[in-house]
Scaffold this active site. Structure first.
Site, mmCIF file in Angstrom:
data_model
loop_
_atom_site.group_PDB
_atom_site.id
_atom_site.type_symbol
_atom_site.label_atom_id
_atom_site.label_comp_id
_atom_site.label_asym_id
_atom_site.label_seq_id
_atom_site.Cartn_x
_atom_site.Cartn_y
_atom_site.Cartn_z
ATOM 1 N N ALA A 218 0.849 -1.183 0.000
ATOM 2 C CA ALA A 218 0.000 0.000 0.000
ATOM 3 C C ALA A 218 0.891 1.241 0.000
ATOM 4 O O ALA A 218 2.077 1.173 0.318
ATOM 5 C CB ALA A 218 -0.915 -0.007 1.223
ATOM 6 N N GLY B 282 -0.364 -4.853 0.852
ATOM 7 C CA GLY B 282 -1.562 -4.720 0.034
ATOM 8 C C GLY B 282 -1.457 -5.452 -1.290
ATOM 9 O O GLY B 282 -2.460 -5.896 -1.840
ATOM 10 N N GLU C 198 -2.382 -8.951 -0.538
ATOM 11 C CA GLU C 198 -3.822 -8.978 -0.286
ATOM 12 C C GLU C 198 -4.607 -8.860 -1.594
ATOM 13 O O GLU C 198 -5.623 -9.533 -1.781
ATOM 14 C CB GLU C 198 -4.195 -7.844 0.665
ATOM 15 C CG GLU C 198 -3.666 -8.073 2.077
ATOM 16 C CD GLU C 198 -3.839 -6.874 2.979
ATOM 17 O OE1 GLU C 198 -4.320 -7.042 4.108
ATOM 18 O OE2 GLU C 198 -3.473 -5.744 2.557
ATOM 19 N N GLU D 136 3.449 -5.669 7.240
ATOM 20 C CA GLU D 136 2.883 -4.542 7.995
ATOM 21 C C GLU D 136 3.400 -4.479 9.423
ATOM 22 O O GLU D 136 3.536 -3.399 9.997
ATOM 23 C CB GLU D 136 1.347 -4.636 7.997
ATOM 24 C CG GLU D 136 0.685 -4.362 6.658
ATOM 25 C CD GLU D 136 0.552 -5.593 5.780
ATOM 26 O OE1 GLU D 136 -0.157 -5.505 4.769
ATOM 27 O OE2 GLU D 136 1.150 -6.641 6.117
#
Length: 294
Positions: A102, A145, A148, A168
């Protein structure tokens, strides 16, 4: 848009130069809406132009997933869902990075109240809600991300250089777009805990062994193989493919008894379709079926 991603914690600063776009196969034609997008490229591929291809395109940020990119991705998926000629969709990045994470700079100053009021990351789920089959073609880094996003897809094909991870924890937070929920469903609790709690990466071969990736291919062949898979899926009835996808997904949301009943009812429902009749008739007559998605 300048951005920093999770990748600064896990690999060299000198990795921003990307190799040639992996989605430049000869049989790919530009989708009419491509000019409207800033952070992605949208194409059609396959001998019959029946596979949609979405290429993440933020080279300087190693395809870090900013809000603008995810909004464009959602819009492209909606367009492909409405395109009757497309039976499957491939999402890919570059040979260096599928998506390195992300966009940390974009979210760095967020607050709890802002996240809750804006329902931060909610629109990322469009990938998982897409009714047409979505194939992730993962080369390079699929971290945070990016991992994901790959797991939101229905099938993951990995290049030999792929690296998956949820780092993360290394920046003081946890996955927020399904990492703690989808990863255990792919690889089991113990392995998911190891990945999430340490931030460790796994390579393509380990990902295949764990069941995270369906198959592994040479990096330069990956997108072509994903498109071939999309073509094979697209040759079937889109209506029946949709029902089959719904039935498989139900296995992760229901008990076995509920799932078996759901499957049986969908199976029964196929007998109300012209494509079921055509498929069985073609089989008996020993000829290829001519599906009309009805």
């Amino acid at each position: 848009m300048a951005a920093r991603s999770l990748t600064k914690f896990v690999f060299s600063k000198n990795s921003a130069n990307l190799v040639k776009n992996a989605c430049s196969a000869q049989n790919v034609r530009l989708f009419s809406a491509q000019a409207n997008y800033e952070f992605i490229k949208v194409s059609k591929a396959g001998a019959k132009n029946n596979v949609g291809v979405i290429t993440l395109n933020r080279p300087k940020a190693l395809n870090a997933l900013c809000n603008g990119l995810m909004t464009e991705l959602s819009n492209a998926l909606v367009e492909f869902e409405g395109d009757g000629s497309v039976g499957a969709i491939v999402i890919t990045g570059s040979e260096k990075a599928f998506a390195a994470g992300a966009d940390i700079k974009e979210m760095q100053n967020n607050t709890f109240a802002k996240n809750v009021s804006a329902n931060f990351l909610e629109h990322w789920n469009k990938v998982a809600r897409t009714y047409k089959p979505v194939i992730a073609a993962v080369n390079g880094y699929a971290l945070g991300g990016g991992c994901e996003l790959a797991m939101m897809c229905d099938i993951i094909y990995a290049g030999e250089n792929a690296k998956f991870g949820q780092p993360e924890i290394l920046i003081g937070t946890i996955p927020g777009a399904g990492g703690t929920q989808r990863l255990p469903r792919y690889v089991g609790k113990s392995k998911a805990m190891e990945i999430v709690l340490t931030g460790n990466q796994v390579n393509a071969q380990e990902a295949e062994k764990m069941g995270l990736a369906a198959k592994v291919f040479p990096a330069d062949k990956l997108v072509d193989e994903a498109v071939k898979l999309g073509e094979k899926i697209s040759a079937n009835s889109q209506l029946i493919v949709k029902l089959a996808k719904e039935s498989v997904n139900a296995a992760f949301e229901t008990t076995l008894a509920q799932g078996l009943l759901f499957e049986k009812r969908l199976f029964h429902a196929t007998f109300a379709t012209k494509d079921r009749q055509e498929g069985m008739t073609a089989f008996v007559e020993k000829r290829p079926p001519n599906f009309t998605n009805e």
